[in-house]
Design a protein around this motif. Structure first.
Motif, PDB file in Angstrom:
ATOM      1  N   LEU A 139       0.842  -1.194   0.000  1.00  0.00           N
ATOM      2  CA  LEU A 139       0.000   0.000   0.000  1.00  0.00           C
ATOM      3  C   LEU A 139       0.877   1.244   0.000  1.00  0.00           C
ATOM      4  O   LEU A 139       1.760   1.393   0.845  1.00  0.00           O
ATOM      5  CB  LEU A 139      -0.892  -0.018   1.248  1.00  0.00           C
ATOM      6  N   THR A 140       0.638   2.129  -0.963  1.00  0.00           N
ATOM      7  CA  THR A 140       1.341   3.399  -1.029  1.00  0.00           C
ATOM      8  C   THR A 140       0.306   4.502  -0.854  1.00  0.00           C
ATOM      9  O   THR A 140      -0.636   4.604  -1.653  1.00  0.00           O
ATOM     10  CB  THR A 140       2.053   3.553  -2.388  1.00  0.00           C
TER      11      THR A 140
ATOM     12  N   LYS B 113       5.530   7.864   4.760  1.00  0.00           N
ATOM     13  CA  LYS B 113       6.794   8.195   4.110  1.00  0.00           C
ATOM     14  C   LYS B 113       7.266   7.100   3.162  1.00  0.00           C
ATOM     15  O   LYS B 113       7.948   7.371   2.187  1.00  0.00           O
ATOM     16  CB  LYS B 113       7.872   8.428   5.173  1.00  0.00           C
ATOM     17  N   LYS B 114       6.926   5.850   3.451  1.00  0.00           N
ATOM     18  CA  LYS B 114       7.357   4.728   2.618  1.00  0.00           C
ATOM     19  C   LYS B 114       6.186   3.771   2.408  1.00  0.00           C
ATOM     20  O   LYS B 114       5.204   3.811   3.156  1.00  0.00           O
ATOM     21  CB  LYS B 114       8.537   4.009   3.255  1.00  0.00           C
ATOM     22  N   PRO B 115       6.274   2.916   1.399  1.00  0.00           N
ATOM     23  CA  PRO B 115       5.188   1.949   1.168  1.00  0.00           C
ATOM     24  C   PRO B 115       4.983   1.036   2.376  1.00  0.00           C
ATOM     25  O   PRO B 115       5.924   0.704   3.095  1.00  0.00           O
ATOM     26  CB  PRO B 115       5.680   1.141  -0.037  1.00  0.00           C
ATOM     27  N   LEU B 116       3.745   0.651   2.607  1.00  0.00           N
ATOM     28  CA  LEU B 116       3.372  -0.223   3.711  1.00  0.00           C
ATOM     29  C   LEU B 116       3.029  -1.594   3.150  1.00  0.00           C
ATOM     30  O   LEU B 116       2.556  -1.709   2.017  1.00  0.00           O
ATOM     31  CB  LEU B 116       2.159   0.356   4.438  1.00  0.00           C
ATOM     32  N   ASN B 117       3.257  -2.632   3.935  1.00  0.00           N
ATOM     33  CA  ASN B 117       2.905  -3.971   3.464  1.00  0.00           C
ATOM     34  C   ASN B 117       2.671  -4.893   4.643  1.00  0.00           C
ATOM     35  O   ASN B 117       3.045  -4.582   5.761  1.00  0.00           O
ATOM     36  CB  ASN B 117       3.993  -4.534   2.538  1.00  0.00           C
ATOM     37  N   GLY B 118       2.037  -6.023   4.355  1.00  0.00           N
ATOM     38  CA  GLY B 118       1.771  -6.997   5.397  1.00  0.00           C
ATOM     39  C   GLY B 118       0.784  -8.045   4.929  1.00  0.00           C
ATOM     40  O   GLY B 118       0.233  -7.958   3.831  1.00  0.00           O
ATOM     41  N   PRO B 119       0.547  -9.025   5.776  1.00  0.00           N
ATOM     42  CA  PRO B 119      -0.400 -10.088   5.434  1.00  0.00           C
ATOM     43  C   PRO B 119      -1.841  -9.671   5.703  1.00  0.00           C
ATOM     44  O   PRO B 119      -2.094  -8.792   6.526  1.00  0.00           O
ATOM     45  CB  PRO B 119       0.014 -11.231   6.364  1.00  0.00           C
ATOM     46  N   LEU B 120      -2.754 -10.311   5.004  1.00  0.00           N
ATOM     47  CA  LEU B 120      -4.182 -10.097   5.206  1.00  0.00           C
ATOM     48  C   LEU B 120      -4.865 -11.443   5.358  1.00  0.00           C
ATOM     49  O   LEU B 120      -4.458 -12.425   4.740  1.00  0.00           O
ATOM     50  CB  LEU B 120      -4.799  -9.365   4.008  1.00  0.00           C
ATOM     51  N   ASP B 121      -5.913 -11.476   6.158  1.00  0.00           N
ATOM     52  CA  ASP B 121      -6.730 -12.674   6.325  1.00  0.00           C
ATOM     53  C   ASP B 121      -8.121 -12.384   5.803  1.00  0.00           C
ATOM     54  O   ASP B 121      -8.663 -11.300   6.030  1.00  0.00           O
ATOM     55  CB  ASP B 121      -6.826 -13.072   7.803  1.00  0.00           C
TER      56      ASP B 121
ATOM     57  N   ALA C 266      -8.392   1.233  11.186  1.00  0.00           N
ATOM     58  CA  ALA C 266      -9.284   1.223  12.351  1.00  0.00           C
ATOM     59  C   ALA C 266      -9.180   2.493  13.184  1.00  0.00           C
ATOM     60  O   ALA C 266     -10.140   2.892  13.823  1.00  0.00           O
ATOM     61  CB  ALA C 266      -8.985   0.006  13.230  1.00  0.00           C
ATOM     62  N   ALA C 267      -8.025   3.124  13.197  1.00  0.00           N
ATOM     63  CA  ALA C 267      -7.839   4.336  14.005  1.00  0.00           C
ATOM     64  C   ALA C 267      -7.069   5.357  13.192  1.00  0.00           C
ATOM     65  O   ALA C 267      -6.332   5.006  12.271  1.00  0.00           O
ATOM     66  CB  ALA C 267      -7.081   3.999  15.282  1.00  0.00           C
ATOM     67  N   LYS C 268      -7.217   6.612  13.536  1.00  0.00           N
ATOM     68  CA  LYS C 268      -6.564   7.691  12.795  1.00  0.00           C
ATOM     69  C   LYS C 268      -5.214   8.074  13.395  1.00  0.00           C
ATOM     70  O   LYS C 268      -4.688   9.144  13.110  1.00  0.00           O
ATOM     71  CB  LYS C 268      -7.472   8.914  12.735  1.00  0.00           C
ATOM     72  N   ASN C 269      -4.650   7.230  14.238  1.00  0.00           N
ATOM     73  CA  ASN C 269      -3.398   7.542  14.928  1.00  0.00           C
ATOM     74  C   ASN C 269      -2.297   7.989  13.974  1.00  0.00           C
ATOM     75  O   ASN C 269      -2.165   7.465  12.885  1.00  0.00           O
ATOM     76  CB  ASN C 269      -2.889   6.315  15.694  1.00  0.00           C
ATOM     77  N   ALA C 270      -1.494   8.933  14.424  1.00  0.00           N
ATOM     78  CA  ALA C 270      -0.303   9.331  13.702  1.00  0.00           C
ATOM     79  C   ALA C 270       0.876   8.592  14.323  1.00  0.00           C
ATOM     80  O   ALA C 270       0.832   8.202  15.481  1.00  0.00           O
ATOM     81  CB  ALA C 270      -0.094  10.838  13.789  1.00  0.00           C
ATOM     82  N   GLY C 271       1.897   8.359  13.537  1.00  0.00           N
ATOM     83  CA  GLY C 271       3.074   7.670  14.042  1.00  0.00           C
ATOM     84  C   GLY C 271       4.336   8.341  13.538  1.00  0.00           C
ATOM     85  O   GLY C 271       4.275   9.315  12.784  1.00  0.00           O
TER      86      GLY C 271
END
Length: 153
Positions: free
Chosen positions: A57-58, A63-71, A129-134
């Motif tokens: 996901l971009t 700042k960088k592309p995100l990735n991970g597994p999905l169920d 799920a949440a709008k948190n910033a990191g």
């Protein structure tokens, strides 16, 4: 001949019943990948040989592309719903894909109804799920909405 045919049919039926049943929630995408997004974001969902799905996901908020597994989770017939996490904070992530209704079109923010892979045949919503910033991203929006297609690559 008749006996041979009956025996062969019985053996074929027995063999079919002996094959293990597929897991009811196995991914049944109509192609190995889904490519979608909008003018400001994009996602690629890839189905692996073991039927697991991963996302790339971009988005402008990171700042960088995100990735991970999905169920996969339960979804109406013909639609797909997957869940996973996004970002270092492991915020919940839901991906919903639904076919464009007959007679309607899916348009991106520029009004385009298709792209590199032809006319958009599916709508996609990616919802954190949440709008948190990191430390590596701005606050997530309520959702990313777009269009896309299942592809062979």
């Amino acid at each position: 001949m008749r006996v041979s045919f009956t025996v062969a049919a019985g053996l074929a039926l027995a063999a079919a019943l002996a094959v293990p049943c597929a897991f009811a929630q196995a991914i049944t995408f109509p192609a190995p990948a889904f490519r979608g997004g909008n003018t400001d974001w994009r996602v690629v969902l890839t189905t692996n040989a073991d039927a697991s799905v991963v996302y790339a996901l971009t988005v402008p908020e990171a700042k960088k592309p995100l990735n991970g597994p999905l169920d996969q989770t339960a979804a109406p017939q013909g639609q797909y719903q997957l869940v996973g996490v996004i970002g270092q904070e492991k915020t919940g992530l839901k991906v919903q894909i639904a076919p464009v209704k007959l007679g309607q079109v899916c348009k991106d923010n520029k009004g385009n109804t298709g792209g590199k892979y032809g006319r958009y045949t599916y709508a996609i919503m990616v919802t954190p799920a949440a709008k948190n910033a990191g430390p590596d991203h701005k606050a997530w929006p309520a959702l990313w909405y777009g269009c896309g297609n299942f592809t062979l690559d």
